[in-house]
Write a protein that holds these residues in place. Structure first.
Motif, PDB file in Angstrom:
ATOM      1  N   VAL A 138      54.630   1.676  -7.240  1.00 21.38           N
ATOM      2  CA  VAL A 138      54.452   0.279  -7.635  1.00 21.38           C
ATOM      3  C   VAL A 138      55.496  -0.175  -8.639  1.00 21.38           C
ATOM      4  CG1 VAL A 138      52.891  -1.310  -8.822  1.00 21.38           C
ATOM      5  CG2 VAL A 138      52.009   0.228  -7.061  1.00 21.38           C
ATOM      6  N   ASP A 139      55.824   0.658  -9.607  1.00 21.90           N
ATOM      7  CA  ASP A 139      56.795   0.257 -10.626  1.00 21.90           C
ATOM      8  C   ASP A 139      58.182   0.061 -10.021  1.00 21.90           C
ATOM      9  OD1 ASP A 139      55.005   0.533 -13.083  1.00 21.90           O
ATOM     10  OD2 ASP A 139      54.823   2.506 -12.155  1.00 21.90           O
ATOM     11  N   ILE A 194      44.641  -8.824 -11.471  1.00 25.55           N
ATOM     12  CA  ILE A 194      44.900  -7.944 -10.344  1.00 25.55           C
ATOM     13  C   ILE A 194      45.933  -6.884 -10.706  1.00 25.55           C
ATOM     14  CG2 ILE A 194      44.363  -9.731  -8.653  1.00 25.55           C
ATOM     15  CD1 ILE A 194      47.400  -9.955  -8.168  1.00 25.55           C
ATOM     16  N   PRO A 195      45.930  -5.758 -10.014  1.00 26.85           N
ATOM     17  CA  PRO A 195      46.925  -4.710 -10.261  1.00 26.85           C
ATOM     18  C   PRO A 195      48.331  -5.187  -9.912  1.00 26.85           C
ATOM     19  CG  PRO A 195      45.042  -3.861  -9.027  1.00 26.85           C
ATOM     20  CD  PRO A 195      44.911  -5.347  -9.050  1.00 26.85           C
ATOM     21  N   LEU A 196      49.311  -4.548 -10.518  1.00 26.66           N
ATOM     22  CA  LEU A 196      50.704  -4.890 -10.279  1.00 26.66           C
ATOM     23  C   LEU A 196      51.086  -4.718  -8.812  1.00 26.66           C
ATOM     24  CD1 LEU A 196      53.509  -5.681 -11.367  1.00 26.66           C
ATOM     25  CD2 LEU A 196      53.872  -3.259 -11.928  1.00 26.66           C
ATOM     26  N   GLY A 197      50.537  -3.709  -8.157  1.00 28.08           N
ATOM     27  CA  GLY A 197      50.870  -3.478  -6.758  1.00 28.08           C
ATOM     28  C   GLY A 197      50.501  -4.657  -5.879  1.00 28.08           C
ATOM     29  N   ASN A 203      61.738 -10.357  12.770  1.00 28.78           N
ATOM     30  CA  ASN A 203      61.994 -11.242  11.634  1.00 28.78           C
ATOM     31  C   ASN A 203      60.786 -11.476  10.733  1.00 28.78           C
ATOM     32  OD1 ASN A 203      60.476 -12.650  13.434  1.00 28.78           O
ATOM     33  ND2 ASN A 203      61.862 -14.390  13.645  1.00 28.78           N
ATOM     34  N   LEU A 204      59.825 -10.573  10.745  1.00 32.83           N
ATOM     35  CA  LEU A 204      58.634 -10.751   9.927  1.00 32.83           C
ATOM     36  C   LEU A 204      58.232  -9.428   9.294  1.00 32.83           C
ATOM     37  CD1 LEU A 204      56.126 -12.337   8.906  1.00 32.83           C
ATOM     38  CD2 LEU A 204      54.977 -11.641  11.012  1.00 32.83           C
ATOM     39  N   VAL A 205      58.138  -9.418   7.960  1.00 36.11           N
ATOM     40  CA  VAL A 205      57.606  -8.261   7.227  1.00 36.11           C
ATOM     41  C   VAL A 205      56.239  -8.663   6.690  1.00 36.11           C
ATOM     42  CG1 VAL A 205      57.943  -6.625   5.353  1.00 36.11           C
ATOM     43  CG2 VAL A 205      59.930  -7.503   6.604  1.00 36.11           C
ATOM     44  N   MET A 206      55.226  -7.973   7.136  1.00 38.47           N
ATOM     45  CA  MET A 206      53.850  -8.215   6.701  1.00 38.47           C
ATOM     46  C   MET A 206      53.532  -7.309   5.521  1.00 38.47           C
ATOM     47  SD  MET A 206      50.996  -9.891   7.467  1.00 38.47           S
ATOM     48  CE  MET A 206      49.218  -9.762   7.214  1.00 38.47           C
ATOM     49  N   PHE A 207      52.700  -7.814   4.603  1.00 40.59           N
ATOM     50  CA  PHE A 207      52.302  -7.044   3.423  1.00 40.59           C
ATOM     51  C   PHE A 207      50.783  -6.957   3.336  1.00 40.59           C
ATOM     52  CE2 PHE A 207      56.520  -8.469   2.270  1.00 40.59           C
ATOM     53  CZ  PHE A 207      57.046  -7.395   1.556  1.00 40.59           C
ATOM     54  N   PRO A 208      50.269  -5.909   2.688  1.00 40.09           N
ATOM     55  CA  PRO A 208      48.836  -5.897   2.375  1.00 40.09           C
ATOM     56  C   PRO A 208      48.478  -7.071   1.443  1.00 40.09           C
ATOM     57  CG  PRO A 208      49.798  -3.705   2.082  1.00 40.09           C
ATOM     58  CD  PRO A 208      50.947  -4.663   2.274  1.00 40.09           C
ATOM     59  N   HIS A 209      47.214  -7.472   1.486  1.00 44.47           N
ATOM     60  CA  HIS A 209      46.643  -8.464   0.570  1.00 44.47           C
ATOM     61  C   HIS A 209      47.059  -9.906   0.895  1.00 44.47           C
ATOM     62  CE1 HIS A 209      45.951  -4.774  -1.585  1.00 44.47           C
ATOM     63  NE2 HIS A 209      47.241  -4.632  -1.828  1.00 44.47           N
ATOM     64  N   VAL A 210      47.683 -10.142   2.048  1.00 42.41           N
ATOM     65  CA  VAL A 210      48.078 -11.506   2.398  1.00 42.41           C
ATOM     66  C   VAL A 210      47.549 -11.852   3.791  1.00 42.41           C
ATOM     67  CG1 VAL A 210      50.177 -11.303   1.012  1.00 42.41           C
ATOM     68  CG2 VAL A 210      50.290 -10.872   3.476  1.00 42.41           C
ATOM     69  N   VAL A 247      49.132   4.828   3.514  1.00 38.72           N
ATOM     70  CA  VAL A 247      49.917   5.090   2.305  1.00 38.72           C
ATOM     71  C   VAL A 247      49.324   4.283   1.154  1.00 38.72           C
ATOM     72  CG1 VAL A 247      52.193   4.932   1.228  1.00 38.72           C
ATOM     73  CG2 VAL A 247      51.995   5.535   3.651  1.00 38.72           C
ATOM     74  N   ASP A 248      48.895   4.979   0.104  1.00 36.63           N
ATOM     75  CA  ASP A 248      48.321   4.320  -1.070  1.00 36.63           C
ATOM     76  C   ASP A 248      49.408   3.910  -2.054  1.00 36.63           C
ATOM     77  OD1 ASP A 248      45.675   4.677  -0.215  1.00 36.63           O
ATOM     78  OD2 ASP A 248      45.609   6.708  -1.050  1.00 36.63           O
ATOM     79  N   ASP A 249      49.130   2.890  -2.840  1.00 35.68           N
ATOM     80  CA  ASP A 249      50.003   2.550  -3.957  1.00 35.68           C
ATOM     81  C   ASP A 249      49.996   3.700  -4.955  1.00 35.68           C
ATOM     82  OD1 ASP A 249      50.837   0.111  -3.047  1.00 35.68           O
ATOM     83  OD2 ASP A 249      49.531  -1.082  -4.347  1.00 35.68           O
TER      84      ASP A 249
END
Length: 231
Positions: A200-201, A171-174, A25-32, A126-128
């Protein structure tokens, strides 16, 4: 070594092997930053190993049907988020409270043989991806995303102040999509799609489509930063 040095990440130094921490039940993201409470023996062993080494853990999401084999190695979604332990508290009974900093998306290549209590996998970072043909409309897409967010959450003053600080840094959109995708109360399936999308788009468009078209009452249950997530 300061906190910034602790969280520095060099892809060249990454072994390509990640400790997996799958949750339903948890989706982790970069930058957080994500608080975690770790109590299962296999994940306590995982944390011990991470703290003794590179402090890296990859947060994964269990695929549907995981309930039948939770104690084993049920399937997980192939895109994970590699994170580094920013801080930890070791409790007297062996449990941990962690603060995990999201670093990069990573794609699962293959799991390693089960010779430890916890799971490990070979992954690729995996890069943006920023499509050159979309560069002309990217600024407008970012403005739409911020405006729509403000309309949906008009009374979340603290989150708006934090968002203003983030936007002031250009900051970038990604990164913006990752922060908002993490902070907003979206369905687990939507969040997993956002994590899985490296373009990203397209990620921003997916996030925009997930927000209600009409302004609704503010959701007082949204908290930023969030409460601890438990395994």
């Amino acid at each position: 070594m300061g906190a910034t040095d602790d969280l520095a990440f060099s892809p060249a130094d990454f072994s390509g092997v990640a400790r997996l921490f799958p949750l339903p039940n948890l989706v982790m993201f970069p930058h957080v930053l994500q608080p975690l409470h770790v109590f299962e023996p296999r994940y306590r062993e995982m944390v011990e190993a991470a703290l003794a080494d590179d402090r890296l853990i990859a947060m994964a999401v269990l695929a549907p049907g995981w309930e039948a084999d939770y104690e084993g190695r049920p399937p997980i979604f192939p895109m994970v988020c590699l994170g580094r332990i920013a801080s930890h508290q070791r409790l007297d009974d062996g449990r941990f409270n962690l603060l995990l900093a999201g670093l990069r998306r990573a794609r699962l290549l293959r799991e390693l043989p089960p010779n430890k209590l916890y799971r490990e996998a070979k992954v690729e970072l995996v890069d943006d991806a920023y499509a050159s043909q979309a560069s002309g409309r990217r600024a407008a897409l970012q403005r739409r995303l911020v405006e729509q967010f403000r309309r949906q959450m008009p009374e979340l003053k603290t989150l708006h102040e934090q968002l203003d600080e983030i936007l002031a840094s250009d900051i970038p959109l990604g990164i913006l999509t990752d922060i908002l995708g993490f902070a907003l109360k979206l369905g687990l399936d939507v969040k997993q799609r956002l994590l899985a999308e490296s373009d990203v788009d397209r990620r921003a468009e997916t996030l925009l489509a997930a927000l209600p078209a009409e302004e609704g009452p503010p959701d007082a249950t949204i908290k930023f930063p969030p409460d601890f997530s438990i395994n």
